[in-house]
Structures are given as structure tokens and as C-alpha cells.
Write a protein that holds these residues in place. Structure first.
Motif, PDB file in Angstrom:
ATOM      1  N   THR A 237      14.269  -8.695  10.031  1.00  0.00           N
ATOM      2  CA  THR A 237      13.886  -9.455  11.066  1.00  0.00           C
ATOM      3  C   THR A 237      13.001  -8.927  11.930  1.00  0.00           C
ATOM      4  N   VAL A 238      12.831  -7.653  11.858  1.00  0.00           N
ATOM      5  CA  VAL A 238      11.705  -6.861  12.890  1.00  0.00           C
ATOM      6  C   VAL A 238      10.361  -7.205  12.341  1.00  0.00           C
ATOM      7  N   PRO A 239       9.409  -7.678  13.205  1.00  0.00           N
ATOM      8  CA  PRO A 239       8.063  -7.759  12.774  1.00  0.00           C
ATOM      9  C   PRO A 239       7.463  -6.353  12.202  1.00  0.00           C
ATOM     10  N   THR A 240       6.906  -6.523  11.016  1.00  0.00           N
ATOM     11  CA  THR A 240       6.683  -5.254  10.189  1.00  0.00           C
ATOM     12  C   THR A 240       5.213  -5.228   9.757  1.00  0.00           C
ATOM     13  N   LEU A 241       4.301  -4.301   9.930  1.00  0.00           N
ATOM     14  CA  LEU A 241       3.015  -4.150   9.575  1.00  0.00           C
ATOM     15  C   LEU A 241       3.009  -2.811   8.510  1.00  0.00           C
ATOM     16  N   VAL A 242       2.631  -3.226   7.442  1.00  0.00           N
ATOM     17  CA  VAL A 242       2.691  -2.233   6.224  1.00  0.00           C
ATOM     18  C   VAL A 242       1.107  -1.704   6.016  1.00  0.00           C
ATOM     19  N   VAL A 243       0.874  -0.448   5.945  1.00  0.00           N
ATOM     20  CA  VAL A 243      -0.436  -0.097   6.075  1.00  0.00           C
ATOM     21  C   VAL A 243      -0.608   0.788   4.866  1.00  0.00           C
ATOM     22  N   PHE A 244      -1.662   1.011   4.081  1.00  0.00           N
ATOM     23  CA  PHE A 244      -2.014   1.582   3.046  1.00  0.00           C
ATOM     24  C   PHE A 244      -3.465   2.368   2.913  1.00  0.00           C
ATOM     25  N   GLY A 245      -3.651   3.160   2.616  1.00  0.00           N
ATOM     26  CA  GLY A 245      -5.037   3.645   2.308  1.00  0.00           C
ATOM     27  C   GLY A 245      -5.528   3.157   1.301  1.00  0.00           C
ATOM     28  N   ARG A 246      -6.750   2.651   0.845  1.00  0.00           N
ATOM     29  CA  ARG A 246      -7.348   1.962  -0.170  1.00  0.00           C
ATOM     30  C   ARG A 246      -7.503   3.077  -1.361  1.00  0.00           C
ATOM     31  N   ARG A 247      -7.504   4.292  -0.910  1.00  0.00           N
ATOM     32  CA  ARG A 247      -7.607   5.449  -1.864  1.00  0.00           C
ATOM     33  C   ARG A 247      -6.129   5.928  -2.375  1.00  0.00           C
ATOM     34  N   ASP A 248      -5.070   5.391  -1.837  1.00  0.00           N
ATOM     35  CA  ASP A 248      -3.717   5.578  -2.173  1.00  0.00           C
ATOM     36  C   ASP A 248      -3.197   5.283  -3.522  1.00  0.00           C
ATOM     37  N   ARG A 249      -3.493   6.029  -4.458  1.00  0.00           N
ATOM     38  CA  ARG A 249      -3.169   5.529  -5.777  1.00  0.00           C
ATOM     39  C   ARG A 249      -1.666   5.805  -6.048  1.00  0.00           C
ATOM     40  N   PRO A 250      -0.791   4.989  -6.589  1.00  0.00           N
ATOM     41  CA  PRO A 250      -1.003   3.360  -7.069  1.00  0.00           C
ATOM     42  C   PRO A 250      -0.957   2.402  -6.291  1.00  0.00           C
ATOM     43  N   ASP A 268      10.969 -11.888   8.171  1.00  0.00           N
ATOM     44  CA  ASP A 268      10.773 -13.098   9.200  1.00  0.00           C
ATOM     45  C   ASP A 268       9.302 -13.020   9.350  1.00  0.00           C
ATOM     46  N   ARG A 269       8.382 -11.739   9.271  1.00  0.00           N
ATOM     47  CA  ARG A 269       7.185 -11.617   9.539  1.00  0.00           C
ATOM     48  C   ARG A 269       6.687 -10.192   9.070  1.00  0.00           C
ATOM     49  N   VAL A 270       6.148 -10.296   7.976  1.00  0.00           N
ATOM     50  CA  VAL A 270       5.366  -9.138   7.376  1.00  0.00           C
ATOM     51  C   VAL A 270       4.091  -9.042   7.164  1.00  0.00           C
ATOM     52  N   GLU A 271       3.251  -8.149   7.454  1.00  0.00           N
ATOM     53  CA  GLU A 271       1.720  -8.284   6.951  1.00  0.00           C
ATOM     54  C   GLU A 271       1.461  -6.828   6.606  1.00  0.00           C
ATOM     55  N   PHE A 272       0.300  -7.128   5.742  1.00  0.00           N
ATOM     56  CA  PHE A 272      -0.382  -5.610   5.097  1.00  0.00           C
ATOM     57  C   PHE A 272      -1.756  -5.677   5.634  1.00  0.00           C
ATOM     58  N   ALA A 273      -1.927  -4.424   5.646  1.00  0.00           N
ATOM     59  CA  ALA A 273      -3.157  -4.069   5.841  1.00  0.00           C
ATOM     60  C   ALA A 273      -3.705  -2.663   4.953  1.00  0.00           C
ATOM     61  N   TYR A 274      -4.895  -2.678   4.891  1.00  0.00           N
ATOM     62  CA  TYR A 274      -5.497  -1.683   3.786  1.00  0.00           C
ATOM     63  C   TYR A 274      -6.719  -1.084   4.590  1.00  0.00           C
ATOM     64  N   VAL A 275      -6.692   0.593   4.565  1.00  0.00           N
ATOM     65  CA  VAL A 275      -7.768   1.243   5.442  1.00  0.00           C
ATOM     66  C   VAL A 275      -8.750   1.682   4.537  1.00  0.00           C
ATOM     67  N   ASP A 276     -10.052   1.498   4.633  1.00  0.00           N
ATOM     68  CA  ASP A 276     -11.168   1.959   3.790  1.00  0.00           C
ATOM     69  C   ASP A 276     -11.080   3.427   3.967  1.00  0.00           C
ATOM     70  N   ASP A 277     -11.686   3.983   2.580  1.00  0.00           N
ATOM     71  CA  ASP A 277     -11.815   5.489   2.869  1.00  0.00           C
ATOM     72  C   ASP A 277     -10.778   6.282   3.533  1.00  0.00           C
ATOM     73  N   ALA A 278      -9.523   6.013   2.797  1.00  0.00           N
ATOM     74  CA  ALA A 278      -8.092   6.563   3.370  1.00  0.00           C
ATOM     75  C   ALA A 278      -7.380   6.539   2.157  1.00  0.00           C
ATOM     76  N   ALA A 279      -6.429   7.590   2.080  1.00  0.00           N
ATOM     77  CA  ALA A 279      -5.155   7.837   0.979  1.00  0.00           C
ATOM     78  C   ALA A 279      -3.878   7.964   1.627  1.00  0.00           C
ATOM     79  N   HIS A 280      -3.067   8.893   1.170  1.00  0.00           N
ATOM     80  CA  HIS A 280      -1.698   8.705   1.514  1.00  0.00           C
ATOM     81  C   HIS A 280      -1.535   9.263   2.867  1.00  0.00           C
ATOM     82  N   PHE A 281      -2.442  10.482   3.401  1.00  0.00           N
ATOM     83  CA  PHE A 281      -2.198  10.994   4.569  1.00  0.00           C
ATOM     84  C   PHE A 281      -3.027  10.205   5.616  1.00  0.00           C
ATOM     85  N   LEU A 282      -2.529   9.007   5.927  1.00  0.00           N
ATOM     86  CA  LEU A 282      -3.657   8.153   6.643  1.00  0.00           C
ATOM     87  C   LEU A 282      -3.705   8.807   7.960  1.00  0.00           C
TER      88      LEU A 282
END
Length: 302
Positions: A237-250, A268-282
């Protein structure tokens, strides 16, 4: 000078800690005493509370470039060293699946924080996830870095994302963890000084010895619950944003779209975002973008 919170001991000089704290201007360094635990918390700013939960093998300093950017927009930011990390001291070295969750709830109570924005990374996201599901009334919004939402469906294609776990399960005290900051996990090579700052607390025997209990007692049991679909039977139920680096495989955008189909069925509310030129240690690869995404989410989703 901010008004001291109750139940805290303030240490002004970072060099008074052993080993010395990495340099990061502007932070207050506090000790919060709760039963069996003395938590080091780095804090700065004034306003509504934001709690930042570090990953592994990092600690409060992971946020040294993120926290000031958030605080500058009118927030009081707290960066605790979770049990088994940083400069926090625990009476009992044992760790169970919800030990850090109980620690966090006690910390929030001691700091008189009823609800907070929550930003987490890596191992810290496990505790954040537990809090959002079990105590949603304590969280205004959540931003989760480099870890999928609990309702994901396991795929064999995700297996490489757990390739680091065996070395932690069988960690031998005194063995360097520097390889964790290799090119497989960062988009931009870390300087030697940065790596040393992240690993400084590993010089404390109790922190080095906590690697196995954290992995075996918390990470593995929680990972099994996720892969068995436990959180697919619950509602986030908590609005949550999930973020990954685009170079974080897999953890690619294409694969996340497959393993997190129809998120509205589980949240209830989840969105995803992807950061260019970033991996696991965002927070090392793109601290300014992490802060920007977090502030935007606080504004849109609170």
C-alpha cells in the motif's frame, strides 16, 4: 544548530570514532540507545523526516552525496548504520530475518519519527520492504534502489543477480571485500579512497564477523520468501519507486517487465525508473540522479 533529539549522545568530532569516520561535512553524528543496541546515525537538515538505509558492505557514508541534496529541499535526513554495519554496536551478534526491522522500529520511536520517507539500497531494501509491508503507517513513500519489489516472479535469468551471495555465506573474517566494487557492479571505477571509506568499519572484528549472520539469518530466509511468492499474496500500500541502473545486470528493464508484470495486482502504486550509465552501486555512480528521483517521488506520491 539543530535542536538535539531526545535519547541521543552527540559526537561532534568524527575523528573521535574508531576507526575514524570518513569525511562528510555538515552531518551531525549521533548515538541512539535502544535495548541491546547503540546505533550510530548521521543526520542533517531540518524538516520532514527522510530515512536512508544503506546497502552492503556500505554504511551511512553511502549517502554522503545524496543526503545533503535531499536535506537542501527542506528535509531532516537520517542515515543510520544498521546492525552489523558501520559504527553501530550490538550486544548480541545473532541476526534473524526481522532483527533489523525491530531495530529500525525502535530507532524510529527513539527519534520520535511517526512517519518518514524511506530510501533504501541493496541489503537495506530488505528491511525497508519489511517495514512497508508490515508497518505501512510508518512510511509516507518508499524509494528502493537496485532490488526488485517483493512481488516479483523468479526467473532463472535472474540467477546472475545473486552470484555474490556465496562469498558472503562463506565469508572468512579478514578476507577483503574489495572485489564487490568491481566493474561488474559499478559503471564508474571507484577511487581507492572511496573504497577504503566504504570498507573502513570492516576493521572492527564484530562488523567483519557479521557478514555471515546477516546473509544466513536475514538475506537467505527473506530471499526464499520472495522466490516462493509470499509477497504476491500480500498488498503493498506504500507508494514505491523501484530504481535500477541500466548497466546493472541482469536487472534490465526488459527482464523486470517480465518478472513484475501487472504490478497493479499486487500494489496500490509502484513505478520503475532506470538510470543511464549506472550499475548496482547507484549512489556512487549517480548520486545527483538518485536524489532527484527521490525528491520527485516524495512530491508526486506522498
Amino acid at each position: 544548530m539543530p535542536t538535539p533529539e531526545p535519547h541521543l549522545t552527540r559526537t561532534v568530532d568524527a575523528s573521535a570514532w574508531s576507526p575514524p569516520l570518513p569525511e562528510a561535512p555538515g552531518f551531525d553524528h549521533l548515538v541512539v540507545e535502544t535495548p541491546g543496541l547503540r546505533t550510530h546515525v548521521a543526520a542533517l537538515g531540518e524538516g520532514d523526516p527522510v530515512v536512508l538505509l544503506h546497502g552492503f558492505p556500505e554504511h551511512w557514508w553511502q549517502w554522503h552525496a545524496v543526503a545533503p541534496a535531499i536535506a537542501a529541499h527542506g528535509f531532516r535526513v537520517y542515515c543510520p548504520d544498521l546492525r552489523g554495519a558501520g559504527w553501530t554496536e550490538a550486544d548480541d551478534p545473532r541476526v534473524e530475518r526481522e532483527t533489523r526491522l525491530r531495530d529500525l522500529l525502535a530507532l524510529l520511536d527513539a527519534l520520535d519519527i511517526g512517519r518518514a520517507h524511506l530510501v533504501s539500497h541493496d541489503m537495506g531494501a530488505i528491511t525497508a520492504m519489511q517495514l512497508t509491508y508490515d508497518h505501512p503507517e510508518r512510511v509516507r513513500t518508499a524509494v528502493q534502489l537496485s532490488v526488485p519489489p517483493g512481488f516479483f516472479t523468479f526467473s532463472p535469468r535472474l540467477a546472475p543477480g545473486f552470484r555474490h551471495l556465496p562469498r558472503f555465506i562463506w565469508h572468512r573474517p579478514g578476507v577483503s571485500l574489495r572485489g564487490i566494487f568491481s566493474a561488474a557492479y559499478v559503471a564508474h571505477p571507484m577511487s581507492r579512497a572511496t573504497v577504503e571509506a566504504h570498507l573502513a568499519p570492516m576493521a572492527r572484528p564484530e562488523i567483519d564477523a557479521a557478514v555471515r549472520p546477516l546473509t544466513r539469518g536475514m538475506i537467505l530466509p527473506e530471499a526464499m520468501r520472495m522466490t516462493r511468492g509470499f509477497y504476491r499474496r500480500r498488498r503493498l500500500t506504500v507508494p514505491t519507486l523501484v530504481v535500477f541502473g541500466r548497466r546493472d545486470r541482469p536487472w534490465t528493464e526488459e527482464l523486470m517487465g517480465r518478472v513484475c508484470r501487472e504490478p497493479e495486482r499486487y500494489a496500490d502504486r509502484v513505478e520503475f525508473a532506470y538510470v543511464d550509465d549506472a550499475a548496482h552501486f547507484l549512489t556512487d555512480d549517480a548520486p545527483a540522479e538518485v536524489a532527484r528521483l527521490a525528491l520527485d517521488w516524495f512530491d508526486r506520491a506522498a
